[in-house]
Structures are given as structure tokens and as C-alpha cells.
Design a protein around this motif. Structure first.
Motif, PDB file in Angstrom:
ATOM      1  N   ARG A   1       0.847  -1.192   0.000  1.00  0.00           N
ATOM      2  CA  ARG A   1       0.000   0.000   0.000  1.00  0.00           C
ATOM      3  C   ARG A   1       0.883   1.242   0.000  1.00  0.00           C
ATOM      4  NH1 ARG A   1      -5.584  -0.632   1.926  1.00  0.00           N
ATOM      5  NH2 ARG A   1      -6.006  -2.844   2.203  1.00  0.00           N
ATOM      6  N   THR A   2       0.313   2.287  -0.571  1.00  0.00           N
ATOM      7  CA  THR A   2       1.009   3.572  -0.524  1.00  0.00           C
ATOM      8  C   THR A   2       0.878   4.125   0.885  1.00  0.00           C
ATOM      9  OG1 THR A   2      -0.949   4.858  -1.106  1.00  0.00           O
ATOM     10  CG2 THR A   2       0.423   4.042  -2.940  1.00  0.00           C
ATOM     11  N   GLU A   3       1.545   5.228   1.149  1.00  0.00           N
ATOM     12  CA  GLU A   3       1.450   5.854   2.466  1.00  0.00           C
ATOM     13  C   GLU A   3       0.016   6.263   2.784  1.00  0.00           C
ATOM     14  OE1 GLU A   3       4.233   9.027   3.068  1.00  0.00           O
ATOM     15  OE2 GLU A   3       5.923   7.783   2.468  1.00  0.00           O
TER      16      GLU A   3
ATOM     17  N   ILE B   1      -1.366  -1.360  -3.966  1.00  0.00           N
ATOM     18  CA  ILE B   1      -0.488  -1.384  -5.139  1.00  0.00           C
ATOM     19  C   ILE B   1      -0.326  -2.834  -5.558  1.00  0.00           C
ATOM     20  CG2 ILE B   1       1.790  -0.818  -6.066  1.00  0.00           C
ATOM     21  CD1 ILE B   1       2.095   1.183  -3.731  1.00  0.00           C
ATOM     22  N   TYR B   2      -0.904  -3.165  -6.705  1.00  0.00           N
ATOM     23  CA  TYR B   2      -0.807  -4.521  -7.238  1.00  0.00           C
ATOM     24  C   TYR B   2       0.336  -4.590  -8.240  1.00  0.00           C
ATOM     25  CZ  TYR B   2      -5.399  -5.193  -5.178  1.00  0.00           C
ATOM     26  OH  TYR B   2      -6.448  -5.289  -4.301  1.00  0.00           O
TER      27      TYR B   2
END
Length: 138
Positions: free
Chosen positions: A37-39, A44-45
């Protein structure tokens, strides 16, 4: 919007033909682990997720239960020492599919029989000697 190093959940849904809800469910159930995952928390795949989701979709479409998918995923995460168990699961699924194919083929045979019967009945009813007669056969 394609992320710098990956795909959004919407892009993955489009590429795999799975709903966003299904993708989230698979992650929640641990069937598709290690999604970064982003912040800000956006999933995010990566490229390998696409193939994995497509494979999971194949297994689900052929009747594999969520529980069995989870078992298979868990075995995959355990590494190469579980290859024999994964092969066994896939062979069982293949046998199940083959059984379904046999059933469907028997249905096709029944439908073909009825189609031929009705076609013959229709042809016979158009002969001059049968004009005006009404027959009712099921």
C-alpha cells in the motif's frame, strides 16, 4: 492512473474481470497476500497479481470453494515442499470439472435428441397426408 510501480485496484479489476469487492475479499481472506500500500493506504498490485487473480478466477469458475482456494493459497505460501499437495488439489479439481463436462455432454445429447425429434415431427407434419392434423408429442 497507473501507479509508478504497480496497478490500482480498478486496473486490476479491469484486467482480471473480477469486481473490486472480490479483490478486496480475497485480500481480506488471505487468498492474495502481500499487497503493498502507498502511504495513503492505496493498494499497489504488481504484475504477478494479475496472473494469480486470473488463476483464482479460473478455479472459482470451475466450482472450487473459497475455503479450498484459501488452502491452495496457504500451501503456495509455504513453498516448494507443498508442491505435491497443490498438484493433488488441482488434480481433484480437474476430475470434478471432467465430471461436470460428462453431465453437460449428456444434457447436450438429450437436447440434440429432442431437436432431431421435433425437426422430424415438423417435416412429417408438412406432408400432404398430415396437413390439418394436430399432433402433440413431448
Amino acid at each position: 492512473m497507473r501507479l509508478e510501480k504497480g496497478y490500482t485496484i480498478g486496473q486490476i479489476a479491469e484486467k482480471t474481470h473480477l469486481s473490486i469487492h472480490t479483490l478486496r475479499y480475497y485480500e481480506k481472506e488471505g487468498i492474495v497476500p502481500f499487497i503493498k500500500r502507498t502511504e495513503s493506504g492505496i493498494r499497489i498490485y504488481e504484475e504477478e497479481h494479475i496472473d494469480w487473480f486470473k488463476f483464482l478466477n479460473c478455479l472459482r469458475k470451475t466450482g472450487m470453494s473459497i475455503t479450498r482456494l484459501k488452502d491452495f493459497s496457504d500451501l503456495t505460501l509455504q513453498g516448494d515442499e507443498t508442491i505435491d499437495q497443490r498438484i493433488q488439489i488441482l488434480e481433484q479439481q480437474r476430475k470434478f470439472i471432467e465430471g461436470q463436462i460428462e453431465i453437460l455432454m449428456s444434457y447436450i445429447e438429450m437436447i440434440n435428441f429432442k431437436t432431431e425429434m421435433y425437426s422430424k415431427q415438423k417435416k412429417e407434419s408438412k406432408t400432404p397426408e398430415n396437413q390439418g392434423k394436430h399432433t402433440q408429442k413431448g
